[in-house]
Design a protein around this motif. Structure first.
Motif, mmCIF file in Angstrom:
data_model
loop_
_atom_site.group_PDB
_atom_site.id
_atom_site.type_symbol
_atom_site.label_atom_id
_atom_site.label_comp_id
_atom_site.label_asym_id
_atom_site.label_seq_id
_atom_site.Cartn_x
_atom_site.Cartn_y
_atom_site.Cartn_z
ATOM 1 N N VAL A 387 30.111 59.831 4.845
ATOM 2 C CA VAL A 387 30.722 59.769 6.181
ATOM 3 C C VAL A 387 32.116 59.166 6.081
ATOM 4 N N SER A 388 32.260 58.151 5.245
ATOM 5 C CA SER A 388 33.569 57.527 5.054
ATOM 6 C C SER A 388 34.577 58.541 4.519
ATOM 7 N N ALA A 389 34.144 59.360 3.566
ATOM 8 C CA ALA A 389 35.034 60.392 3.026
ATOM 9 C C ALA A 389 35.328 61.465 4.063
ATOM 10 N N LEU A 390 34.319 61.824 4.838
ATOM 11 C CA LEU A 390 34.490 62.849 5.872
ATOM 12 C C LEU A 390 35.527 62.415 6.906
ATOM 13 N N LEU A 391 35.541 61.129 7.212
ATOM 14 C CA LEU A 391 36.496 60.587 8.188
ATOM 15 C C LEU A 391 37.875 60.334 7.580
ATOM 16 N N GLY A 392 38.028 60.629 6.292
ATOM 17 C CA GLY A 392 39.321 60.465 5.645
ATOM 18 C C GLY A 392 39.647 59.049 5.253
ATOM 19 N N GLN A 393 38.642 58.176 5.201
ATOM 20 C CA GLN A 393 38.884 56.768 4.873
ATOM 21 C C GLN A 393 39.039 56.541 3.370
ATOM 22 N N GLN A 394 38.557 57.495 2.566
ATOM 23 C CA GLN A 394 38.706 57.412 1.116
ATOM 24 C C GLN A 394 38.522 58.803 0.522
ATOM 25 N N PRO A 395 39.060 59.061 -0.683
ATOM 26 C CA PRO A 395 38.861 60.372 -1.312
ATOM 27 C C PRO A 395 37.382 60.616 -1.598
ATOM 28 N N LEU A 396 36.995 61.890 -1.598
ATOM 29 C CA LEU A 396 35.594 62.253 -1.794
ATOM 30 C C LEU A 396 35.060 61.748 -3.140
ATOM 31 N N LYS A 397 35.813 61.952 -4.216
ATOM 32 C CA LYS A 397 35.327 61.537 -5.537
ATOM 33 C C LYS A 397 35.117 60.030 -5.599
ATOM 34 N N GLN A 398 36.036 59.288 -5.045
ATOM 35 C CA GLN A 398 35.906 57.827 -5.036
ATOM 36 C C GLN A 398 34.668 57.410 -4.240
ATOM 37 N N ALA A 399 34.454 58.061 -3.108
ATOM 38 C CA ALA A 399 33.303 57.735 -2.265
ATOM 39 C C ALA A 399 31.990 58.007 -2.987
ATOM 40 N N MET A 400 31.916 59.148 -3.667
ATOM 41 C CA MET A 400 30.676 59.513 -4.341
ATOM 42 C C MET A 400 30.421 58.655 -5.574
ATOM 43 N N LEU A 401 31.489 58.263 -6.276
ATOM 44 C CA LEU A 401 31.323 57.354 -7.405
ATOM 45 C C LEU A 401 30.816 55.987 -6.940
ATOM 46 N N THR A 402 31.361 55.518 -5.851
ATOM 47 C CA THR A 402 30.907 54.242 -5.289
ATOM 48 C C THR A 402 29.432 54.333 -4.893
ATOM 49 N N ALA A 403 29.081 55.422 -4.220
ATOM 50 C CA ALA A 403 27.692 55.619 -3.778
ATOM 51 C C ALA A 403 26.743 55.704 -4.972
#
Length: 415
Positions: A387-403
């Motif tokens: 959701v954070s990536a979808l809202l543009g708060q962080q890049p998708l790859k960074q978000a998924m690596l964090t998750a």
């Protein structure tokens, strides 16, 4: 003297006949009724009434078995796990496919293989559904119903922009969504950014949600390729919306209220839409293919038996009735739920039903909603970061690596 002898002999014969009568199978008193405790989570009033009716039918056919049905309305799995540890669990209970891998590995469920008779016909179950409750070559549950996901679309909205057929590929869906946005509906497509609705997109380009050891693996390039489709439509096209964007609580609601022209939902949406939005003209279709592959999600729940049950024979009688052909036909006959047995789906005509046939067709190629023994860390971390990536708060790859990293850290702590 002779008279006394005959009187004595007659008395002996009478006593003998009485003893034989008492021993006769036809006069054996009925055994004490056995009580089987069944637990499940709370559903809609329609679902509760239907289940009680099916249980009453079972009791009529099994007069020596009484079913005590209990609804666990809050924190269902926590309650079940606590009771299993404390030896106070019900004889039979609902088990979602998502939670099944953990419980099947903990030696708390009764393997059902030895109870199965040829008449029960396990081959009649859709293989995808049955597999979700198999562990180390044992069957631990039989699925009571299921739903895949299908595309729901507004027929008036389609006609308004000259669209005659549903999209068959994801690129078509994206183009349709752009055409439909800002017309009869504010947005063309309603997006649900939860892992339960995105796992099949991760797999579309060869990605995985988890590896063979049950650890999160949704940050690979192939996984990101599927997820990027969602971001492009939401951020670049601005033709899709989340439920929070339009002030609704579910995908079904934003579709029913006319906020979006298309949404991806399950069988549960059909009775809800018909009852709540009777004027809505809608249709369903199989999900558009991604990367030239057909896929969808499938959600299912089984009846399972507590390994410590003191009434295992009666518990199996209940399970085999509820998931047998007669019981399943009664449970799914109203269309509230889809039958897990292929023969019942055909008997009820769901494979040809205008609204339900796309859902039935999807079960043969669907991705089961199951992500290893420790689903909570995987699901929660994905949902928050995506959701954070979808809202543009962080890049998708960074978000998924964090998750992925956070989920795996939590899983290691739970092992």
């Amino acid at each position: 003297m002779k008279k006394s002898w005959w009187q004595f002999l007659g008395l002996v014969i009478v006593i003998a006949i009485a003893i034989i009568s008492l021993r006769s199978p036809n006069t054996v008193p009925k055994s004490t009724p056995v009580t089987v405790k069944l637990s499940g989570w709370g559903g809609s009033p329609v679902e509760q009434r239907l289940l009680k009716q099916v249980l009453q039918d079972f009791e009529k056919q099994h007069p020596n078995i009484q079913v005590k049905y209990e609804v666990i309305s809050d924190q269902y799995m926590d309650v079940i796990k606590t009771r299993l540890v404390g030896e106070a669990a019900p004889d039979v209970f609902y088990l979602d496919a998502l939670e099944a891998p953990f419980l099947m590995s903990q030696n708390v469920l009764e393997p059902l293989d030895s109870y199965i008779t040829p008449e029960f016909d396990t081959a009649d179950f859709a293989p995808t559904l049955l597999k979700s409750f198999q562990y180390q070559n044992h069957i631990y549950g039989f699925p009571k119903d299921y739903s895949t996901l299908a595309l729901f679309y507004n027929k008036k909205a389609f006609a308004n922009v000259g669209l005659n057929n549903p999209p068959t590929t994801w690129s078509e869906l994206r183009a349709y969504s752009q055409q439909l946005t800002g017309k009869l509906n504010k947005y063309g497509f309603g997006e649900i950014p939860e892992l339960a609705r995105q796992a099949y997109k991760i797999q579309a380009f060869g990605g995985q949600v988890t590896d063979n050891n049950g650890y999160a693996k949704f940050a690979s390039d192939s996984a990101l390729k599927g997820l990027q489709l969602v971001l492009d439509q939401y951020q670049k096209d601005k033709s899709s919306a989340q439920k929070s964007d339009v002030g609704t609580n579910s995908g079904s609601e934003m579709f029913g209220q006319g906020k979006v022209a298309m949404v991806i939902e399950g069988n549960w949406a059909i009775p809800y839409l018909k009852e709540t939005f009777p004027q809505l003209e809608f249709a369903t279709a199989e999900l558009p293919s991604i990367n030239a592959k057909k896929n969808t999600m499938v959600f299912t729940v089984a009846y399972v038996m507590n390994k410590r049950s003191l009434n295992k024979t009666a518990a199996w009688e209940l399970i085999s009735y509820l998931t047998g052909k007669a019981g399943m036909q009664k449970w799914t006959g109203t269309g509230f739920a889809l039958p897990t047995r292929k023969s019942i789906a055909q008997n009820l005509g769901y494979d040809k039903d205008e609204l339900r046939s796309p859902l039935v067709a999807g079960v043969t190629y669907a991705t089961p909603w199951q992500v290893g023994k420790y689903p909570a860390p995987i699901v929660n971390n994905f949902d928050n970061q995506f959701v954070s990536a979808l809202l543009g708060q962080q890049p998708l790859k960074q978000a998924m690596l964090t998750a992925e990293n956070e989920a795996n850290k939590q899983i290691k702590a739970m092992e």
